[in-house]
Design a protein around this motif. Structure first.
Motif, PDB file in Angstrom:
ATOM      1  N   SER A   1       2.830   5.927  -2.948  1.00 56.85           N
ATOM      2  CA  SER A   1       4.000   6.622  -3.485  1.00 56.85           C
ATOM      3  C   SER A   1       3.908   6.731  -5.012  1.00 56.85           C
ATOM      4  O   SER A   1       4.196   7.779  -5.601  1.00 56.85           O
ATOM      5  CB  SER A   1       5.257   5.850  -3.072  1.00 56.85           C
ATOM      6  N   PHE A   2       3.462   5.648  -5.656  1.00 57.00           N
ATOM      7  CA  PHE A   2       3.342   5.634  -7.109  1.00 57.00           C
ATOM      8  C   PHE A   2       2.310   6.667  -7.579  1.00 57.00           C
ATOM      9  O   PHE A   2       2.550   7.401  -8.543  1.00 57.00           O
ATOM     10  CB  PHE A   2       2.935   4.238  -7.579  1.00 57.00           C
ATOM     11  N   LEU A   3       1.176   6.721  -6.882  1.00 56.10           N
ATOM     12  CA  LEU A   3       0.110   7.651  -7.280  1.00 56.10           C
ATOM     13  C   LEU A   3       0.558   9.107  -7.164  1.00 56.10           C
ATOM     14  O   LEU A   3       0.306   9.915  -8.059  1.00 56.10           O
ATOM     15  CB  LEU A   3      -1.145   7.428  -6.412  1.00 56.10           C
ATOM     16  N   VAL A   4       1.228   9.431  -6.059  1.00 52.35           N
ATOM     17  CA  VAL A   4       1.701  10.815  -5.888  1.00 52.35           C
ATOM     18  C   VAL A   4       2.762  11.139  -6.939  1.00 52.35           C
ATOM     19  O   VAL A   4       2.770  12.233  -7.523  1.00 52.35           O
ATOM     20  CB  VAL A   4       2.249  11.042  -4.460  1.00 52.35           C
TER      21      VAL A   4
ATOM     22  N   GLY B   1      -6.585   6.740   2.604  1.00 49.02           N
ATOM     23  CA  GLY B   1      -7.188   5.425   2.810  1.00 49.02           C
ATOM     24  C   GLY B   1      -6.146   4.328   2.870  1.00 49.02           C
ATOM     25  O   GLY B   1      -6.179   3.468   3.754  1.00 49.02           O
ATOM     26  N   LEU B   2      -5.193   4.384   1.935  1.00 48.15           N
ATOM     27  CA  LEU B   2      -4.142   3.357   1.903  1.00 48.15           C
ATOM     28  C   LEU B   2      -3.316   3.365   3.186  1.00 48.15           C
ATOM     29  O   LEU B   2      -2.957   2.318   3.717  1.00 48.15           O
ATOM     30  CB  LEU B   2      -3.220   3.609   0.710  1.00 48.15           C
ATOM     31  N   LEU B   3      -3.032   4.575   3.684  1.00 47.19           N
ATOM     32  CA  LEU B   3      -2.116   4.678   4.812  1.00 47.19           C
ATOM     33  C   LEU B   3      -2.803   4.534   6.175  1.00 47.19           C
ATOM     34  O   LEU B   3      -2.181   4.081   7.132  1.00 47.19           O
ATOM     35  CB  LEU B   3      -1.357   6.019   4.755  1.00 47.19           C
ATOM     36  N   LEU B   4      -4.081   4.930   6.252  1.00 39.00           N
ATOM     37  CA  LEU B   4      -4.724   4.996   7.580  1.00 39.00           C
ATOM     38  C   LEU B   4      -5.790   3.938   7.823  1.00 39.00           C
ATOM     39  O   LEU B   4      -6.201   3.741   8.969  1.00 39.00           O
ATOM     40  CB  LEU B   4      -5.358   6.383   7.792  1.00 39.00           C
TER      41      LEU B   4
ATOM     42  N   LYS C   1       0.829  -1.214   0.000  1.00 40.20           N
ATOM     43  CA  LYS C   1       0.000   0.000   0.000  1.00 40.20           C
ATOM     44  C   LYS C   1       0.865   1.267   0.000  1.00 40.20           C
ATOM     45  O   LYS C   1       0.528   2.246  -0.660  1.00 40.20           O
ATOM     46  CB  LYS C   1      -0.929   0.005   1.212  1.00 40.20           C
ATOM     47  N   HIS C   2       1.963   1.240   0.769  1.00 42.11           N
ATOM     48  CA  HIS C   2       2.877   2.388   0.743  1.00 42.11           C
ATOM     49  C   HIS C   2       3.357   2.601  -0.699  1.00 42.11           C
ATOM     50  O   HIS C   2       3.478   3.739  -1.168  1.00 42.11           O
ATOM     51  CB  HIS C   2       4.093   2.132   1.633  1.00 42.11           C
TER      52      HIS C   2
END
Lengths: 80, 278
Positions: A55-58, B102-105, A50-51
């Motif tokens: 990161s990819f999206l940003v 959403g991904l992070l939290l 998910k990280h």
């Protein structure tokens, strides 16, 4: 779109760096990540997928911004 | 079936689907916990069904929006008269903060606020949030026709970012994603119908991506033994989601968020009282 060359260059650098970071997140387990990267956990075999996606999206968003900031047929016509 | 039917309605009504799926099983005495792997798998299937229904309902809009995005990328600019491209990029700008938060939290918040009592409490706050949005909303014309130009003109980049980020509040069981986006839309000056339309368009990629991201759990070992129930739940969810979006698009032509605000406060207070006393 207003032109800010320094901001555009920053967006390109940040975009590439974030996409590289995403690949690192996907490829390396949490234990093998450098300690300065968020998500590092010594000895962990967990992959921070998910990280990596975040990161990819940003990174992609930064590159898209740079794409628009350096192009534009109509604005180029308007300037000439 | 009951949870599937409930999920389809409450995912799109501004009343918090997650909050209801936490509170209702406890009120009915069902032995279901929202962090149980099989329940999460079930939710993935119902979310996927909801996203497919939304995509189908707004399919013509999505075709126009995707073409607009492609056109703007080719031309390397968003032409002032290209409403589809502007709306598409507004949706992208709104989706990015919600997706990242959403991904992070998601995992952390789901564990911190997993109890039915906290969900009931936040459901009450959701009611106040909806009512607050009605109080703070700017004057917007009541309109019956779909007009993306109006949305694109009214929302703006900052507005899209803030409305999108507001979706992240729905990670806390009890707060509603569609409530947050509709409320945000009202505050930036949209009419109720435009706010609902923007909220549903904004919800589609987020709900779909969240479901697709967890599909491996549905088809992996966690899904063993619950795929049948998940399929039935997803079908029920799809039916009620379709009815819900049809109803809401008509409802917001002439109505406000206030009835949902009242419902959230009353249902949350009633549930909280019952959970404290029992």
């Amino acid at each position: 779109m207003p032109r800010h060359p320094a901001l555009t260059a920053l967006a390109v650098v940040a975009g590439i760096a974030l996409i590289v970071l995403a690949i690192v997140y996907w490829a390396e387990p949490a234990g093998s990540l450098p300690s300065w990267i968020p998500g590092h956990q010594a000895g962990s075999g967990h992959h921070h997928v998910k990280h990596g996606i975040a990161s990819f999206l940003v990174g992609l968003a930064c590159l898209v911004y740079a794409w628009f900031a350096t192009g534009g047929k109509r604005s180029a016509h308007a300037r000439s | 079936m009951v949870l599937g039917l409930l999920q389809g309605v409450s995912e799109l009504f501004p009343v918090s689907s997650l909050g209801h799926s936490v509170i209702l099983p406890r009120l009915l005495g069902w032995n279901i916990h929202q962090n149980d792997p099989y329940f999460l798998t079930f939710l993935v299937a119902t979310h996927l069904a909801t996203a497919i229904v939304l995509l189908g309902f707004f399919r013509r809009d999505w075709v126009r929006i995707v073409r607009g995005l492609g056109r703007s990328l080719r031309e390397r600019e968003i032409a002032p008269d290209d409403v589809d491209a502007k709306l598409g990029w507004l949706l992208v700008v709104g989706t990015i903060p919600a997706g990242i938060l959403g991904l992070l939290l998601e995992h952390k918040l789901r564990h911190i606020f997993a109890s039915p009592r906290s969900a009931a409490f936040f459901l009450i706050l959701n009611g106040f949030l909806l009512y607050g949005a009605e109080l703070l909303r700017r004057r917007a014309p009541q309109t019956s026709s779909d007009d993306d130009a109006r949305i694109a003109r009214q929302v703006g980049w900052r507005g899209a970012f803030l409305v999108g980020a507001a979706q992240a509040i729905a990670l806390v069981p009890g707060f509603s994603r569609s409530g947050a986006t509709m409320g945000g839309g009202l505050i930036v000056g949209l009419s109720h119908k435009d706010a609902a339309r923007f909220a549903f368009l904004l919800a589609t990629p987020i709900i779909g991506a969240a479901a697709v991201l967890k599909l491996p759990e549905l088809f992996g070992h966690q899904g063993s033994g619950v795929r049948g129930q998940a399929l039935v739940g997803a079908l029920c969810s799809a039916v009620t989601a379709y009815l819900a979006v049809r109803f809401l698009m008509r409802f917001f032509e002439t109505n406000r968020l206030t009835p949902f605000a009242v419902y959230c406060v009353l249902a949350g207070a009633g549930a909280l009282l019952y959970l404290v006393l029992s």
